[in-house]
Design a protein around this motif. Structure first.
Motif, PDB file in Angstrom:
ATOM      1  N   UNK A 302      46.797  49.842  35.824  1.00 45.19           N
ATOM      2  CA  UNK A 302      47.328  48.361  36.452  1.00 45.19           C
ATOM      3  C   UNK A 302      46.027  47.355  35.631  1.00 45.19           C
ATOM      4  N   UNK A 303      45.107  48.174  36.175  1.00 47.19           N
ATOM      5  CA  UNK A 303      43.853  47.807  35.773  1.00 47.19           C
ATOM      6  C   UNK A 303      43.828  46.902  33.990  1.00 47.19           C
ATOM      7  N   UNK A 306      46.795  44.149  34.915  1.00 48.25           N
ATOM      8  CA  UNK A 306      46.319  43.087  34.865  1.00 48.25           C
ATOM      9  C   UNK A 306      45.007  42.092  33.718  1.00 48.25           C
ATOM     10  N   UNK A 307      44.285  42.891  33.588  1.00 52.07           N
ATOM     11  CA  UNK A 307      43.239  41.789  32.122  1.00 52.07           C
ATOM     12  C   UNK A 307      44.184  41.638  31.120  1.00 52.07           C
ATOM     13  N   UNK A 310      46.097  38.342  32.762  1.00 52.13           N
ATOM     14  CA  UNK A 310      45.278  37.005  33.502  1.00 52.13           C
ATOM     15  C   UNK A 310      44.390  36.680  31.374  1.00 52.13           C
ATOM     16  N   UNK A 370      51.783  39.746  39.236  1.00 49.54           N
ATOM     17  CA  UNK A 370      50.491  39.309  38.979  1.00 49.54           C
ATOM     18  C   UNK A 370      50.377  38.191  38.490  1.00 49.54           C
ATOM     19  N   UNK A 373      49.676  36.683  41.569  1.00 52.31           N
ATOM     20  CA  UNK A 373      48.079  36.804  42.437  1.00 52.31           C
ATOM     21  C   UNK A 373      47.209  36.030  41.817  1.00 52.31           C
ATOM     22  N   UNK A 374      47.138  35.893  40.758  1.00 54.72           N
ATOM     23  CA  UNK A 374      46.247  35.434  39.878  1.00 54.72           C
ATOM     24  C   UNK A 374      46.225  33.894  40.454  1.00 54.72           C
ATOM     25  N   UNK A 375      47.667  33.518  40.373  1.00 57.30           N
ATOM     26  CA  UNK A 375      47.293  31.953  40.900  1.00 57.30           C
ATOM     27  C   UNK A 375      47.232  31.825  42.192  1.00 57.30           C
ATOM     28  N   UNK A 376      46.797  32.243  42.894  1.00 59.30           N
ATOM     29  CA  UNK A 376      47.187  32.198  44.443  1.00 59.30           C
ATOM     30  C   UNK A 376      45.908  33.291  45.063  1.00 59.30           C
ATOM     31  N   UNK A 377      45.813  34.177  44.523  1.00 60.24           N
ATOM     32  CA  UNK A 377      44.422  35.447  44.731  1.00 60.24           C
ATOM     33  C   UNK A 377      44.908  36.763  46.131  1.00 60.24           C
ATOM     34  N   UNK A 378      46.467  35.833  46.693  1.00 64.01           N
ATOM     35  CA  UNK A 378      46.598  36.281  48.418  1.00 64.01           C
ATOM     36  C   UNK A 378      48.321  37.705  47.067  1.00 64.01           C
ATOM     37  N   UNK A 379      48.085  38.354  48.039  1.00 63.28           N
ATOM     38  CA  UNK A 379      48.900  39.600  48.256  1.00 63.28           C
ATOM     39  C   UNK A 379      50.323  39.228  48.864  1.00 63.28           C
ATOM     40  N   UNK A 380      51.491  39.658  47.692  1.00 62.78           N
ATOM     41  CA  UNK A 380      52.039  39.813  48.160  1.00 62.78           C
ATOM     42  C   UNK A 380      52.587  40.598  49.591  1.00 62.78           C
ATOM     43  N   UNK A 381      51.615  41.447  49.714  1.00 65.95           N
ATOM     44  CA  UNK A 381      52.260  42.797  50.803  1.00 65.95           C
ATOM     45  C   UNK A 381      50.860  42.795  51.741  1.00 65.95           C
TER      46      UNK A 381
END
Lengths: 382, 382
Positions: A302-303, A306-307, A310, A370, A373-381
């Motif tokens: 997953x990392x 994400x990388x 981004x 992803x 999340x990268x845009x808002x920083x906030x978790x969907x759950x």
């Protein structure tokens, strides 16, 4: 002949019942060339999920191909002592995708686990085994081959175990109606018609379960990912997977963690809990090795996704198909579109052997989630 | 006065609407002594889950206590740069269980997150803060305290962070209607009436997010498990948890892996994916440490539960209550029975301080499911 009559005939049910089944959300209708197919999306009338009722409109021949019934999963090898009465055979469990092959009159079809006909898979199996299958079904028209499509070049699975194989088909079971042939019968038919069967790890007495525990460790060291234990008459079967598969599946699924990842984790951790428990009871101690592997499987892929996301690099799923006829690619793409699985063809490269290597992307939802999340920083759950 | 009229009055809605709400499966009716309570089991009419409409039948006073609204979870600390415009305060996120305290006329109630009144929690908070709360609500009758019950002696959570505390209550927010008081106002009221508030880790400018990333590592080393970042007017709030909580929750949940375990894993792995990703981007490299911790959290506690279950040792969840009045224990047991959570009292031991330590067991489903696997060897799921 309409579907209702076909159901009445092939399943020996009333028109009433046939009407109910046709209206059910648990069935779907597929048209594939001359074939009209009704698929059971769940167990119905005692038939497993993936059961297909097939009617050839050009010949008016109909047939039921039962779904491949789920093999119970063994979590404790010691228990074969209680599950089996007599000698068992231990066979390699092949990590590919399940395909049944059967005849409808003169035609031969190959069905995925879900009861669909994947044009790519069908073509590849025929390219390799067409002649052999024709002879087989002339002699055994009612036989159903249950096998695994393996290798690196397919739209569905890529797995360490068969890195050096492009595509192949291995027959692990044969059915007549819903009954499995015995191991001996399967072997003799496979030998006679030149079909591949899984490797056998010998015959064992159920009370010698300790030997199978040791075997599981030895085989795992050799890169074998699991086995199926069967009674000789093939009426009792259980499957068992090694750590490499339990954790390898998680690792593979976590690349697209919002899709497979979430659902992959728990059942596979469950398998590994009981595997490690039994191994420890039998004197095996792998130290921190398993913990590290499991932790890495959950975080590393997953990392990386994400990388990639981004950086704006593509993080959809890539796979390769190998074909000598590009019309099959068109058929395959239409098929995936019908399944609502968007595929992008990235490049088509001729090989020296007169084939094409086709580089594809399966579009995934995970990168979009992803990005959010990268845009808002906030978790969907929470 | 009936519930319909109470709803019409307190929520300013039509009788029609009140009838619909009362019939809804998303509400439940609770009777607690003189109090008649209607709880919203999900967000309704703009009120969060856990909102309670309370009517005191002895005084005919009614009141709405809004649920504690979920705080969005931050996965990327860098994003506070975009989320906040001005200075933020960073406060300890306390890992206990959420309890709101408010007045209904002369009475004071304490409500769990789900809107229930837990007799044990209520009694303990009153034992510690009864006088202070009475004074507070005389001066501020419309205030709602939002706090965390912490410590080792409670029926719900035991967590490393408060090992040396038996029971306490820490007020992290105060609401009037559905509006949060500013940080300053909350602090001054807490100081005036002798209530505890969370530790503050100072004020930070959103553009100095890098300092908060470093802070998260320093605090984690000190055993702090997470923080809440708030604007000074407390209108924007986000929560963030450190590795120790993400993985510690999994470890705790995996003891009863068929219950919490399954659902705990994915959201917490998700938090850790983004935490490690951001830490790595900022030059932190913890090597294999995190992988080992995560792998162990997933396998060690379940293997221990399996071993206990096989040996016939009890593997239900044990917890301790501390009370000076055993009538509260009866009330608590009746309360848990109503919630359909079976509790066994194992022993009651007087302490030198005139209290009783009550050793309890919460009956779990996981051991039963393990027993079935140990009997058959077969997995309940593929």
């Amino acid at each position: 002949m309409n579907l209702e009559d076909i159901l009445v005939d092939t399943l020996s049910i009333t028109s009433e019942k046939a009407k109910t089944i046709l209206k059910s959300r648990s069935t779907k209708k597929i048209v594939h060339k001359d074939l009209l197919i009704l698929v059971f999306k769940r167990e119905m009338l005692g038939y497993p999920e993936g059961t297909s009722i097939i009617h050839d409109t050009s010949t008016s021949v109909s047939r039921v191909i039962p779904g491949y019934p789920p093999i119970p999963r063994l979590l404790i090898l010691e228990k074969i002592r209680d599950i089996f009465k007599e000698e068992v055979v231990v066979e390699e469990k092949i990590n590919g995708y399940n395909v049944r092959v059967a005849a409808i009159g003169e035609k031969i079809v190959s069905l995925t686990r879900g009861g669909n006909i994947c044009p790519y898979t069908h073509y590849k199996i025929f390219k390799l085994y067409g002649e052999k299958l024709r002879k087989l079904f002339q002699d055994y028209p009612d036989l159903i081959l249950c096998g695994e499509a393996i290798g690196m070049d397919n739209p569905y699975v890529r797995y360490e175990g068969y890195r050096n194989v492009s595509f192949d088909y291995i027959v692990f079971d044969m059915m007549q109606e819903r009954k499995f042939l015995s191991i001996k019968k399967r072997d003799s038919i496979a030998t006679e018609y030149g079909l591949k069967i899984p490797k056998s790890y010998g015959f064992h007495k159920p009370e010698e379960f300790r030997r199978i525990i040791d075997l599981s460790v030895q085989l795992e060291e050799k890169g074998i990912e699991g086995f199926v234990i069967k009674s000789m008459d093939n009426e009792v079967r259980v499957k068992y997977t090694m750590t490499s598969t339990n954790i390898g599946d998680i690792r593979e699924g976590m690349r697209f963690f919002f899709e497979e990842g979430r659902t992959y984790i728990f059942p596979r951790v469950l398998r590994e809990i009981f595997r490690q428990y039994e191994l420890m009871k039998n004197g095996y101690n792998f130290g921190e090795e398993v913990y590290v592997k499991l932790g890495k499987a959950l975080l590393e892929p997953p990392i990386e996704t994400v990388a990639k996301t981004e950086k704006g690099e593509i993080s959809d799923e890539d796979f390769t198909l190998v074909l000598d006829d590009l019309r099959i690619l068109d058929e395959f793409l239409q098929y995936m579109e019908k399944q609502k699985i968007p595929i992008h063809v990235i490049g088509i490269y001729p090989t020296s052997g007169g084939e094409y290597r086709i580089s594809c992307l399966k579009i995934r939802r995970t990168p979009l989630r992803i990005k959010s999340i990268l845009d808002t920083g906030i978790s969907p759950e929470d």
